[in-house]
Design an enzyme around this catalytic site. Structure first.
Site, PDB file in Angstrom:
ATOM      1  N   GLU A   1     -73.160  17.914  15.266  1.00 60.03           N
ATOM      2  CA  GLU A   1     -72.760  19.342  16.341  1.00 60.03           C
ATOM      3  C   GLU A   1     -74.248  19.671  15.897  1.00 60.03           C
ATOM      4  O   GLU A   1     -74.483  20.512  17.023  1.00 60.03           O
ATOM      5  CB  GLU A   1     -72.152  19.882  14.873  1.00 60.03           C
ATOM      6  CG  GLU A   1     -70.300  19.664  14.393  1.00 60.03           C
ATOM      7  CD  GLU A   1     -69.702  19.817  16.091  1.00 60.03           C
ATOM      8  OE1 GLU A   1     -70.323  21.428  16.912  1.00 60.03           O
ATOM      9  OE2 GLU A   1     -69.001  19.323  16.675  1.00 60.03           O
TER      10      GLU A   1
ATOM     11  N   GLU B   1     -75.136  20.917  20.096  1.00 61.39           N
ATOM     12  CA  GLU B   1     -75.369  22.323  19.088  1.00 61.39           C
ATOM     13  C   GLU B   1     -76.838  23.398  19.473  1.00 61.39           C
ATOM     14  O   GLU B   1     -77.283  24.174  20.383  1.00 61.39           O
ATOM     15  CB  GLU B   1     -74.821  23.182  18.222  1.00 61.39           C
ATOM     16  CG  GLU B   1     -73.002  23.309  18.358  1.00 61.39           C
ATOM     17  CD  GLU B   1     -72.372  24.144  17.494  1.00 61.39           C
ATOM     18  OE1 GLU B   1     -73.683  24.849  16.369  1.00 61.39           O
ATOM     19  OE2 GLU B   1     -71.193  23.465  17.292  1.00 61.39           O
TER      20      GLU B   1
ATOM     21  N   GLU C   1     -77.583  30.010  23.436  1.00 67.82           N
ATOM     22  CA  GLU C   1     -78.746  30.511  22.964  1.00 67.82           C
ATOM     23  C   GLU C   1     -78.811  30.032  20.951  1.00 67.82           C
ATOM     24  O   GLU C   1     -78.321  29.911  20.754  1.00 67.82           O
ATOM     25  CB  GLU C   1     -79.628  31.510  23.149  1.00 67.82           C
ATOM     26  CG  GLU C   1     -79.533  32.447  22.062  1.00 67.82           C
ATOM     27  CD  GLU C   1     -79.789  33.815  22.382  1.00 67.82           C
ATOM     28  OE1 GLU C   1     -81.624  34.005  22.589  1.00 67.82           O
ATOM     29  OE2 GLU C   1     -79.445  35.240  22.834  1.00 67.82           O
TER      30      GLU C   1
END
Length: 165
Positions: free
Chosen positions: A90, A94, A137
Site C-alpha cells: 500500500e 500510494e 499527492e
C-alpha cells in the site's frame, strides 16, 4: 447499498434459500437444508506510519472515503497476503516509496464497524516519492501538525507511534 446480510440469499454450500436464525447471540443467515450458517468476517486493513527526517509520510486521498484529506498510507489486505506485505504494498502503491515494516503499533477496531486496522511503523528502503493512482499527492508532515486527521482511529495510531517513534 444493503448490508451483507441482506445481499446473501442463497447457501454457498447447497444453493438453498437462506432464512434468518439466532446463532451465537446474533441473527444470521442460515440454511435449514444443510445446516450452514453464514458468518460475515471483518475487512482487514493495514495502516503505515513512516518517518523521513522526523516527518511522517502522508497521502492526500484520491478516493472516497475522505477524498482530498491527508491520511496515513493504508489499504485492505488481499486474501492470502500477509498484513505486513499488504502494508508495504500500500505504501508503494500510494507514495512510490519502498518500506520495510519495523514494528506493529496496534490493532484498532470498534463495535459496529466492519474494518479492523493493523497499524505499523516502517522505514524507507528505496523508491521515489510520487502519488499513486489513488492519491492526489504525497507529502511530509511534522507529527505535531497532524491535528485534523480523517479517520476515527488516526489520533490513537499517531499517539501509539509517538510513544516509540
Amino acid at each position: 447499498m444493503r448490508p451483507p446480510e441482506q445481499r446473501v440469499r442463497f447457501c454457498q454450500q447447497c444453493g438453498s434459500e437462506l432464512v434468518q436464525r439466532e446463532i451465537e447471540g446474533a441473527d444470521r443467515p442460515y440454511c435449514e437444508r444443510c445446516g450452514s450458517p453464514v458468518f460475515f468476517d471483518p475487512k482487514l486493513a493495514a495502516v503505515v506510519l513512516t518517518a523521513i527526517d522526523g516527518k511522517l509520510l502522508m497521502v492526500r486521498r484520491g478516493v472516497e472515503p475522505q477524498m482530498g484529506r491527508w491520511a496515513f498510507p493504508s489499504g485492505y489486505v488481499d486474501r492470502g497476503e500477509s498484513v505486513e506485505t499488504a502494508a508495504c504494498r500500500e505504501v508503494l502503491e500510494e507514495t512510490g516509496m519502498i518500506v520495510e515494516v519495523e514494528r506493529m503499533l496496534g490493532v484498532y477496531s470498534r463495535d459496529g464497524r466492519d474494518v479492523v486496522l493493523i497499524a505499523f511503523a516502517a522505514r524507507v528502503t528505496g523508491g521515489e516519492m510520487k502519488a499513486g493512482h489513488d492519491a492526489q499527492e504525497v507529502g511530509l508532515f511534522a507529527p505535531e501538525d497532524l491535528t485534523n486527521l480523517p479517520f476515527p482511529h488516526d489520533a490513537d495510531i499517531l499517539r501509539d507511534w509517538q510513544r516509540h517513534p
